[in-house]
Design a protein around this motif. Structure first.
Motif, PDB file in Angstrom:
ATOM      1  N   GLN A  97      43.274  38.320  53.077  1.00  0.00           N
ATOM      2  CA  GLN A  97      42.999  39.312  54.125  1.00  0.00           C
ATOM      3  C   GLN A  97      42.020  40.382  53.632  1.00  0.00           C
ATOM      4  N   ALA A  98      42.203  40.853  52.411  1.00  0.00           N
ATOM      5  CA  ALA A  98      41.364  41.923  51.880  1.00  0.00           C
ATOM      6  C   ALA A  98      39.931  41.465  51.613  1.00  0.00           C
ATOM      7  N   SER A  99      39.775  40.213  51.201  1.00  0.00           N
ATOM      8  CA  SER A  99      38.447  39.717  50.820  1.00  0.00           C
ATOM      9  C   SER A  99      37.680  39.068  51.966  1.00  0.00           C
ATOM     10  N   GLY A 100      38.403  38.664  53.009  1.00  0.00           N
ATOM     11  CA  GLY A 100      37.749  37.945  54.092  1.00  0.00           C
ATOM     12  C   GLY A 100      37.617  36.459  53.816  1.00  0.00           C
ATOM     13  N   TYR A 101      38.195  35.992  52.719  1.00  0.00           N
ATOM     14  CA  TYR A 101      38.190  34.579  52.379  1.00  0.00           C
ATOM     15  C   TYR A 101      39.447  33.941  52.949  1.00  0.00           C
ATOM     16  N   THR A 102      39.429  32.625  53.092  1.00  0.00           N
ATOM     17  CA  THR A 102      40.651  31.915  53.423  1.00  0.00           C
ATOM     18  C   THR A 102      41.516  31.881  52.169  1.00  0.00           C
ATOM     19  N   ILE A 103      42.770  31.501  52.326  1.00  0.00           N
ATOM     20  CA  ILE A 103      43.649  31.408  51.154  1.00  0.00           C
ATOM     21  C   ILE A 103      43.090  30.392  50.165  1.00  0.00           C
ATOM     22  N   SER A 104      42.646  29.240  50.662  1.00  0.00           N
ATOM     23  CA  SER A 104      42.072  28.260  49.738  1.00  0.00           C
ATOM     24  C   SER A 104      40.762  28.776  49.146  1.00  0.00           C
ATOM     25  N   GLY A 105      40.032  29.578  49.917  1.00  0.00           N
ATOM     26  CA  GLY A 105      38.800  30.167  49.403  1.00  0.00           C
ATOM     27  C   GLY A 105      39.059  31.131  48.265  1.00  0.00           C
ATOM     28  N   VAL A 106      40.174  31.857  48.335  1.00  0.00           N
ATOM     29  CA  VAL A 106      40.540  32.779  47.249  1.00  0.00           C
ATOM     30  C   VAL A 106      40.747  32.002  45.959  1.00  0.00           C
ATOM     31  N   THR A 107      41.388  30.856  46.051  1.00  0.00           N
ATOM     32  CA  THR A 107      41.695  30.092  44.836  1.00  0.00           C
ATOM     33  C   THR A 107      40.466  29.399  44.253  1.00  0.00           C
ATOM     34  N   THR A 108      39.447  29.199  45.059  1.00  0.00           N
ATOM     35  CA  THR A 108      38.242  28.520  44.560  1.00  0.00           C
ATOM     36  C   THR A 108      37.030  29.436  44.464  1.00  0.00           C
ATOM     37  N   ALA A 109      37.186  30.706  44.797  1.00  0.00           N
ATOM     38  CA  ALA A 109      36.047  31.636  44.845  1.00  0.00           C
ATOM     39  C   ALA A 109      35.473  31.954  43.472  1.00  0.00           C
ATOM     40  N   TYR A 110      36.279  31.839  42.458  1.00  0.00           N
ATOM     41  CA  TYR A 110      35.821  32.199  41.118  1.00  0.00           C
ATOM     42  C   TYR A 110      36.203  31.082  40.151  1.00  0.00           C
ATOM     43  N   GLY A 111      35.578  31.114  39.011  1.00  0.00           N
ATOM     44  CA  GLY A 111      35.857  30.114  37.993  1.00  0.00           C
ATOM     45  C   GLY A 111      35.690  30.714  36.607  1.00  0.00           C
ATOM     46  N   THR A 112      35.490  29.857  35.650  1.00  0.00           N
ATOM     47  CA  THR A 112      35.355  30.281  34.265  1.00  0.00           C
ATOM     48  C   THR A 112      34.261  31.321  34.059  1.00  0.00           C
ATOM     49  N   PRO A 113      33.081  31.187  34.686  1.00  0.00           N
ATOM     50  CA  PRO A 113      32.056  32.222  34.460  1.00  0.00           C
ATOM     51  C   PRO A 113      32.513  33.620  34.883  1.00  0.00           C
ATOM     52  N   GLU A 114      33.183  33.712  36.033  1.00  0.00           N
ATOM     53  CA  GLU A 114      33.657  35.021  36.495  1.00  0.00           C
ATOM     54  C   GLU A 114      34.776  35.545  35.599  1.00  0.00           C
ATOM     55  N   ILE A 115      35.690  34.671  35.194  1.00  0.00           N
ATOM     56  CA  ILE A 115      36.783  35.083  34.303  1.00  0.00           C
ATOM     57  C   ILE A 115      36.213  35.598  32.986  1.00  0.00           C
ATOM     58  N   THR A 116      35.234  34.884  32.447  1.00  0.00           N
ATOM     59  CA  THR A 116      34.600  35.295  31.194  1.00  0.00           C
ATOM     60  C   THR A 116      33.903  36.642  31.348  1.00  0.00           C
ATOM     61  N   LEU A 117      33.222  36.845  32.452  1.00  0.00           N
ATOM     62  CA  LEU A 117      32.534  38.113  32.683  1.00  0.00           C
ATOM     63  C   LEU A 117      33.532  39.267  32.810  1.00  0.00           C
ATOM     64  N   VAL A 118      34.616  39.054  33.561  1.00  0.00           N
ATOM     65  CA  VAL A 118      35.641  40.092  33.680  1.00  0.00           C
ATOM     66  C   VAL A 118      36.211  40.409  32.300  1.00  0.00           C
ATOM     67  N   GLN A 119      36.517  39.376  31.541  1.00  0.00           N
ATOM     68  CA  GLN A 119      37.076  39.556  30.195  1.00  0.00           C
ATOM     69  C   GLN A 119      36.141  40.386  29.325  1.00  0.00           C
ATOM     70  N   ARG A 120      34.860  40.083  29.372  1.00  0.00           N
ATOM     71  CA  ARG A 120      33.872  40.839  28.593  1.00  0.00           C
ATOM     72  C   ARG A 120      33.785  42.293  29.050  1.00  0.00           C
ATOM     73  N   GLN A 121      33.869  42.512  30.352  1.00  0.00           N
ATOM     74  CA  GLN A 121      33.678  43.859  30.878  1.00  0.00           C
ATOM     75  C   GLN A 121      34.906  44.752  30.706  1.00  0.00           C
TER      76      GLN A 121
END
Length: 133
Positions: A97-121
């Motif tokens: 609801q907050a992102s405007g994505y579907t529930i399945s879209g939330v689970t597939t919206a990000y992957g390893t590159p985004e996780i790695t970037l968050v971890q670095r930041q």
């Protein structure tokens, strides 16, 4: 009205009466919007002259870039919420609801590159998932 001025008016609208709180700040809000319009029009005109591109096409390209940047930020926030939050796991429905994505879209919206970037930041590792035993 010049087309660039029209684009500026479209993309930097004046506030509606009654939309500013406190009401005595309405004139200031209008003045700020007018300044934004002028700056936007000046920047768009300079870009159009420098590139010999149509101002409308430039405005559309800028809007697309902003949209792509907003989507990138949403993906990073979803990765953060789902992978780095030990105190509270956000329900998929709430993130959807907050992102405007579907529930399945939330689970597939990000992957390893985004996780790695968050971890670095944020300088810490993802929280291990309880279901990942």
């Amino acid at each position: 009205m010049h087309p660039i001025s029209e684009l500026a008016a479209l993309l930097c609208p004046l506030p509606e009466p009654g939309s500013v709180t406190p009401e005595d700040c309405f004139a200031d809000a209008c003045e700020q919007s007018e300044l934004q319009r002028t700056q936007y029009a000046d920047n768009l005109e300079a870009a159009a002259l420098a590139t010999e591109e149509d101002p409308l096409i430039l405005a559309l390209e800028q809007a697309r870039t902003q949209k792509e940047e907003a989507d990138r930020r949403i993906r990073l926030l979803l990765a953060y919420a789902r992978e780095f939050q030990p105190a509270r796991r956000y329900p998929l429905r709430e993130l959807s609801q907050a992102s405007g994505y579907t529930i399945s879209g939330v689970t597939t919206a990000y992957g390893t590159p985004e996780i790695t970037l968050v971890q670095r930041q944020i300088h810490r590792s993802p929280v291990p998932r309880k279901d990942a035993s």
